[in-house]
Design an enzyme around this catalytic site. Structure first.
Site, PDB file in Angstrom:
ATOM      1  N   CYS A   1     -52.033 -29.114  40.624  1.00 24.09           N
ATOM      2  CA  CYS A   1     -51.718 -28.128  41.663  1.00 24.09           C
ATOM      3  C   CYS A   1     -50.205 -28.027  41.801  1.00 24.09           C
ATOM      4  O   CYS A   1     -49.522 -29.037  41.900  1.00 24.09           O
ATOM      5  CB  CYS A   1     -52.351 -28.553  42.990  1.00 24.09           C
ATOM      6  SG  CYS A   1     -51.985 -27.401  44.313  1.00 24.09           S
TER       7      CYS A   1
ATOM      8  N   HIS B   1     -64.939 -32.064  43.095  1.00 23.95           N
ATOM      9  CA  HIS B   1     -63.841 -31.497  42.304  1.00 23.95           C
ATOM     10  C   HIS B   1     -62.803 -32.606  42.140  1.00 23.95           C
ATOM     11  O   HIS B   1     -62.025 -32.883  43.052  1.00 23.95           O
ATOM     12  CB  HIS B   1     -63.287 -30.302  43.107  1.00 23.95           C
ATOM     13  CG  HIS B   1     -62.129 -29.591  42.499  1.00 23.95           C
ATOM     14  ND1 HIS B   1     -62.203 -28.298  42.046  1.00 23.95           N
ATOM     15  CD2 HIS B   1     -60.840 -29.969  42.303  1.00 23.95           C
ATOM     16  CE1 HIS B   1     -61.029 -27.907  41.592  1.00 23.95           C
ATOM     17  NE2 HIS B   1     -60.177 -28.907  41.751  1.00 23.95           N
TER      18      HIS B   1
ATOM     19  N   ARG C   1     -58.347 -20.772  36.241  1.00 20.74           N
ATOM     20  CA  ARG C   1     -57.602 -20.683  37.512  1.00 20.74           C
ATOM     21  C   ARG C   1     -56.853 -21.989  37.799  1.00 20.74           C
ATOM     22  O   ARG C   1     -55.648 -22.076  37.631  1.00 20.74           O
ATOM     23  CB  ARG C   1     -58.596 -20.349  38.643  1.00 20.74           C
ATOM     24  CG  ARG C   1     -57.939 -19.926  39.947  1.00 20.74           C
ATOM     25  CD  ARG C   1     -57.449 -21.050  40.825  1.00 20.74           C
ATOM     26  NE  ARG C   1     -58.492 -22.014  41.192  1.00 20.74           N
ATOM     27  CZ  ARG C   1     -58.233 -23.145  41.823  1.00 20.74           C
ATOM     28  NH1 ARG C   1     -56.998 -23.468  42.145  1.00 20.74           N
ATOM     29  NH2 ARG C   1     -59.210 -23.998  42.134  1.00 20.74           N
ATOM     30  N   ASP C   2     -57.588 -23.037  38.141  1.00 22.18           N
ATOM     31  CA  ASP C   2     -56.938 -24.303  38.503  1.00 22.18           C
ATOM     32  C   ASP C   2     -56.209 -24.883  37.297  1.00 22.18           C
ATOM     33  O   ASP C   2     -55.146 -25.494  37.420  1.00 22.18           O
ATOM     34  CB  ASP C   2     -58.014 -25.298  38.985  1.00 22.18           C
ATOM     35  CG  ASP C   2     -57.466 -26.344  39.930  1.00 22.18           C
ATOM     36  OD1 ASP C   2     -56.256 -26.298  40.224  1.00 22.18           O
ATOM     37  OD2 ASP C   2     -58.239 -27.210  40.385  1.00 22.18           O
TER      38      ASP C   2
ATOM     39  N   ASN D   1     -57.468 -31.592  35.958  1.00 25.09           N
ATOM     40  CA  ASN D   1     -58.844 -31.775  36.438  1.00 25.09           C
ATOM     41  C   ASN D   1     -59.598 -32.588  35.405  1.00 25.09           C
ATOM     42  O   ASN D   1     -59.190 -32.690  34.256  1.00 25.09           O
ATOM     43  CB  ASN D   1     -59.544 -30.415  36.563  1.00 25.09           C
ATOM     44  CG  ASN D   1     -58.897 -29.531  37.598  1.00 25.09           C
ATOM     45  OD1 ASN D   1     -57.780 -29.071  37.410  1.00 25.09           O
ATOM     46  ND2 ASN D   1     -59.594 -29.282  38.677  1.00 25.09           N
TER      47      ASN D   1
ATOM     48  N   HIS E   1     -59.664 -34.620  40.134  1.00 19.90           N
ATOM     49  CA  HIS E   1     -58.542 -34.639  39.190  1.00 19.90           C
ATOM     50  C   HIS E   1     -58.459 -36.057  38.625  1.00 19.90           C
ATOM     51  O   HIS E   1     -58.863 -37.020  39.278  1.00 19.90           O
ATOM     52  CB  HIS E   1     -57.245 -34.235  39.898  1.00 19.90           C
ATOM     53  CG  HIS E   1     -57.189 -32.770  40.233  1.00 19.90           C
ATOM     54  ND1 HIS E   1     -56.344 -31.890  39.594  1.00 19.90           N
ATOM     55  CD2 HIS E   1     -57.901 -32.034  41.119  1.00 19.90           C
ATOM     56  CE1 HIS E   1     -56.532 -30.672  40.072  1.00 19.90           C
ATOM     57  NE2 HIS E   1     -57.477 -30.720  41.016  1.00 19.90           N
TER      58      HIS E   1
HETATM   59  C1  LIG Z   1     -51.297 -17.865  51.466  1.00 16.62           C
HETATM   60  C2  LIG Z   1     -49.950 -17.292  51.104  1.00 16.62           C
HETATM   61  C3  LIG Z   1     -50.088 -15.866  50.633  1.00 16.62           C
HETATM   62  C4  LIG Z   1     -49.105 -17.331  52.341  1.00 16.62           C
HETATM   63  O1  LIG Z   1     -47.749 -17.067  51.997  1.00 16.62           O
HETATM   64  P1  LIG Z   1     -46.722 -16.574  53.094  1.00 16.62           P
HETATM   65  O2  LIG Z   1     -45.380 -16.479  52.413  1.00 16.62           O
HETATM   66  O3  LIG Z   1     -46.843 -17.421  54.287  1.00 16.62           O
HETATM   67  O4  LIG Z   1     -47.360 -15.148  53.372  1.00 16.62           O
HETATM   68  P2  LIG Z   1     -46.908 -13.898  54.159  1.00 16.62           P
HETATM   69  O5  LIG Z   1     -48.105 -13.360  54.842  1.00 16.62           O
HETATM   70  O6  LIG Z   1     -45.679 -14.181  54.978  1.00 16.62           O
HETATM   71  O7  LIG Z   1     -46.506 -12.911  52.963  1.00 16.62           O
HETATM   72  C5  LIG Z   1     -45.411 -13.166  52.120  1.00 16.62           C
HETATM   73  C6  LIG Z   1     -45.482 -12.223  50.940  1.00 16.62           C
HETATM   74  O8  LIG Z   1     -46.646 -12.522  50.168  1.00 16.62           O
HETATM   75  C7  LIG Z   1     -47.470 -11.356  50.100  1.00 16.62           C
HETATM   76  N1  LIG Z   1     -48.860 -11.784  50.124  1.00 16.62           N
HETATM   77  C8  LIG Z   1     -49.530 -12.380  51.116  1.00 16.62           C
HETATM   78  N2  LIG Z   1     -50.780 -12.623  50.738  1.00 16.62           N
HETATM   79  C9  LIG Z   1     -50.905 -12.176  49.483  1.00 16.62           C
HETATM   80  C10 LIG Z   1     -51.964 -12.150  48.552  1.00 16.62           C
HETATM   81  N3  LIG Z   1     -53.152 -12.642  48.840  1.00 16.62           N
HETATM   82  N4  LIG Z   1     -51.756 -11.629  47.335  1.00 16.62           N
HETATM   83  C11 LIG Z   1     -50.565 -11.122  47.021  1.00 16.62           C
HETATM   84  N5  LIG Z   1     -49.505 -11.127  47.866  1.00 16.62           N
HETATM   85  C12 LIG Z   1     -49.681 -11.636  49.074  1.00 16.62           C
HETATM   86  C13 LIG Z   1     -47.090 -10.528  51.309  1.00 16.62           C
HETATM   87  O9  LIG Z   1     -47.432  -9.191  51.113  1.00 16.62           O
HETATM   88  C14 LIG Z   1     -45.607 -10.768  51.358  1.00 16.62           C
HETATM   89  O10 LIG Z   1     -44.986  -9.997  50.340  1.00 16.62           O
HETATM   90  P3  LIG Z   1     -43.484  -9.454  50.535  1.00 16.62           P
HETATM   91  O11 LIG Z   1     -43.528  -8.617  51.761  1.00 16.62           O
HETATM   92  O12 LIG Z   1     -42.617 -10.673  50.687  1.00 16.62           O
HETATM   93  O13 LIG Z   1     -43.240  -8.722  49.259  1.00 16.62           O
HETATM   94  C15 LIG Z   1     -49.260 -18.134  50.013  1.00 16.62           C
HETATM   95  O14 LIG Z   1     -48.956 -19.382  50.535  1.00 16.62           O
HETATM   96  C16 LIG Z   1     -50.103 -18.322  48.789  1.00 16.62           C
HETATM   97  O15 LIG Z   1     -50.359 -17.365  48.082  1.00 16.62           O
HETATM   98  N6  LIG Z   1     -50.523 -19.560  48.532  1.00 16.62           N
HETATM   99  C17 LIG Z   1     -51.435 -19.862  47.423  1.00 16.62           C
HETATM  100  C18 LIG Z   1     -51.024 -21.156  46.799  1.00 16.62           C
HETATM  101  C19 LIG Z   1     -52.005 -21.508  45.738  1.00 16.62           C
HETATM  102  O16 LIG Z   1     -52.647 -20.683  45.124  1.00 16.62           O
HETATM  103  N7  LIG Z   1     -52.100 -22.818  45.507  1.00 16.62           N
HETATM  104  C20 LIG Z   1     -52.968 -23.355  44.533  1.00 16.62           C
HETATM  105  C21 LIG Z   1     -54.383 -23.371  45.027  1.00 16.62           C
HETATM  106  S1  LIG Z   1     -55.147 -24.813  44.444  1.00 16.62           S
HETATM  107  C22 LIG Z   1     -55.787 -25.581  45.769  1.00 16.62           C
HETATM  108  O17 LIG Z   1     -55.580 -25.190  46.849  1.00 16.62           O
HETATM  109  C23 LIG Z   1     -56.639 -26.788  45.548  1.00 16.62           C
HETATM  110  C24 LIG Z   1     -57.955 -26.525  44.834  1.00 16.62           C
HETATM  111  C25 LIG Z   1     -58.659 -25.290  45.395  1.00 16.62           C
HETATM  112  O18 LIG Z   1     -57.726 -26.279  43.471  1.00 16.62           O
HETATM  113  C26 LIG Z   1     -58.892 -27.726  44.946  1.00 16.62           C
HETATM  114  C27 LIG Z   1     -58.237 -29.061  44.739  1.00 16.62           C
HETATM  115  O19 LIG Z   1     -57.748 -29.358  43.626  1.00 16.62           O
HETATM  116  O20 LIG Z   1     -58.248 -29.840  45.674  1.00 16.62           O
END
Ligand SMILES: CC(C)(COP(=O)([O-])OP(=O)([O-])OC[C@H]1O[C@@H](n2cnc3c(N)ncnc32)[C@H](O)[C@@H]1OP(=O)([O-])[O-])[C@@H](O)C(=O)NCCC(=O)NCCSC(=O)C[C@@](C)(O)CC(=O)[O-]
Length: 430
Positions: free
Chosen positions: A364, A331, A139-140, A373, A333
């Site tokens: 990220c 966690h 994933r990450d 990481n 990096h």
């Molecule tokens: C949170 C949102 C969805 C907000 O994104 P948004 O654009 O604000 O969401 P929305 O509610 O306005 O929806 C926009 C579109 O996304 C769809 N949607 C909405 N939710 C989902 C979903 N769950 N799965 C699939 N589709 C989804 C929704 O249906 C819509 O589709 P459209 O109508 O445009 O076709 C977006 O910002 C997002 O997906 N972000 C994830 C980013 C990400 O994964 N980043 C990496 C994570 S790593 C991390 O955080 C750090 C970590 C954990 O590793 C630890 C560390 O290293 O510190």
């Protein structure tokens, strides 16, 4: 990301005082079972089971692979020694003069066993006897890859990681494919791994939509991810910290109804690419909110890899004041090469869950400048050297690393994997 965060930018604290507080005499809260509810633990208890105590310690045969061919069989497999002279919450070291235990250059046939044991116990007791490694590579590790990795490669990677003995392998994310296109095949990945046995396979879910999709795909554990930095929260999940916590409460409620365990992440626990130093109080606040909503474990992420032991100590100290240490994971990096010392100090403070990524993959997409990481191989190697069990087979882990490196067409990000593969290559010529 311009500069590492310096001591001058830390919240007020006395680092030395805090490091001393976590010296060898500190006790850790007792271990509690993983569960969905809140698990507040009063006071400190020295009788934790996850520490070196009266049991003797069997070093895993892969601890010192470069010595394998010179091993003296007469010494047997068990290098630890039963002793009951120290309390239960201590790491005990066996015969420190063992030829197999120490690399050649450290071997001193005249050394005094007891002195060496005393020295090891003085500096290393407090370290848990078992560390749970949470593998985040699929994933990450992969989420930042530019070229799409085929689903079949992701599935095979997960299979190999599980086969190496890792107890938890984070499989994928049910996030918006517009935000993280690399993981758009989350449903297909889960369809292929959902019945794998031997490891838990959590997936990231940013909201109810993601949670529902994850459950429909067969996920049995999920993770939510908040940030201690407002700016990073906005760039990563497009909402404020409070908004994200409100979303995650809904996810936690839905998960509780289905008895699905939820892990919580806090990112930017030391620094943020936009805001710079993050106050430990903010990290503690977000961690406690996640814990209170029912997260069974909170992973503290140094998302951009700027932490040093000097910044990890006050951060962990603040979080451990509100969440029990056995409910925390770290966690790191490796942007500044500080991950292993950061992990070591975390273990000394009572943490016994460590996130890492095969071959050091990662970064990220919403944290510019963040590198991979910490490599799982490097973590396992260090823990083996400390005599800490992980149940992970380093050779099998390296094969999993080779597999994904070959596919990505680049060398491993793990120094251990590179070094050990050279040792093996040299040895094969002899
Ligand atoms: C949170 C949102 C969805 C907000 O994104 P948004 O654009 O604000 O969401 P929305 O509610 O306005 O929806 C926009 C579109 O996304 C769809 N949607 C909405 N939710 C989902 C979903 N769950 N799965 C699939 N589709 C989804 C929704 O249906 C819509 O589709 P459209 O109508 O445009 O076709 C977006 O910002 C997002 O997906 N972000 C994830 C980013 C990400 O994964 N980043 C990496 C994570 S790593 C991390 O955080 C750090 C970590 C954990 O590793 C630890 C560390 O290293 O510190």
């Amino acid at each position: 990301l311009e500069e590492p965060l310096g001591f001058d930018k830390l919240p007020s604290m006395s680092t030395i005082d805090r490091i001393q507080r976590y010296s060898s005499t500190a006790c850790r809260p007792r271990v509690d079972d993983m569960g969905m509810g809140n698990r507040w633990i009063e006071g400190r208890d020295c009788s934790t089971s996850n520490s070196y105590d009266e049991e003797c310690h069997d070093y895993m045969s892969e601890s010192f692979p470069w010595k394998r061919h010179t091993r003296d069989k007469s010494q047997g497999d068990t290098l630890g020694r039963r002793t009951s002279s120290l309390g239960r919450n201590h790491m005990m070291f066996g015969n420190g003069c063992d030829k197999w235990y120490f690399p050649e250059h450290q071997y001193n046939p005249k050394c005094n066993d007891k002195d060496r044991r005393d020295t090891a116990n003085k500096y290393l007791k407090g370290i848990p006897k078992f560390v749970k490694i949470v593998e985040v590579g699929p994933r990450d590790g992969l989420q930042n890859e530019k070229n799409t990795v085929p689903t079949s490669i992701k599935v095979e990677l997960i299979r190999r990681l599980v086969a190496s003995g890792l107890p938890v392998v984070e499989a994928t994310s049910f996030v918006s494919p517009k935000w993280v296109p690399q993981l758009a095949d989350a449903k297909d990945v889960m369809a292929n791994v959902r019945n794998l046995e031997g490891a838990r396979l959590p997936v990231l879910t940013p909201n109810l939509k993601g949670f529902e999709a994850a459950i429909a795909a067969g996920a049995k554990e999920v993770a939510v991810f908040a940030s201690a930095s407002e700016s990073f929260s906005k760039s990563n999940i497009n909402c404020s910290i409070e908004e994200s916590l409100a979303r995650y409460r809904l996810v936690a409620l839905a998960a509780k109804e289905l008895s699905i365990p939820v892990r919580g992440y806090v990112s930017c626990v030391v620094g943020c690419p936009v805001e710079g130093a993050i106050p430990s109080s903010k990290v503690a606040y977000v961690a406690k909110e996640l814990y209170d909503m029912g997260c069974f474990e909170i992973s503290l992420g140094d998302t951009i890899g700027v932490a040093t032991p000097g910044t990890v100590v006050p951060m962990l100290d603040a979080v451990m004041a509100v969440v029990p240490s056995e409910k925390l994971a770290v966690h790191f990096h490796d942007t500044y090469g500080q991950s292993l010392p950061n992990i070591l100090i975390s273990l000394q403070m009572g943490i016994s869950t460590v996130d890492s990524s095969i071959a050091g993959l990662g970064g990220c997409p919403y944290a510019k400048g963040a590198s991979g990481n910490v490599a799982t191989e490097d973590v396992v190697y260090m823990l083996n050297g400390l005599g800490v069990k992980t149940n992970v087979d380093l050779s099998k882990l390296m094969l999993a690393g080779d597999f994904i490196n070959k596919h990505l067409g680049r060398p491993s990000g793990s120094k251990t994997a590179i070094a050990l593969s050279r040792v093996r290559a040299d040895a094969s010529k002899i």
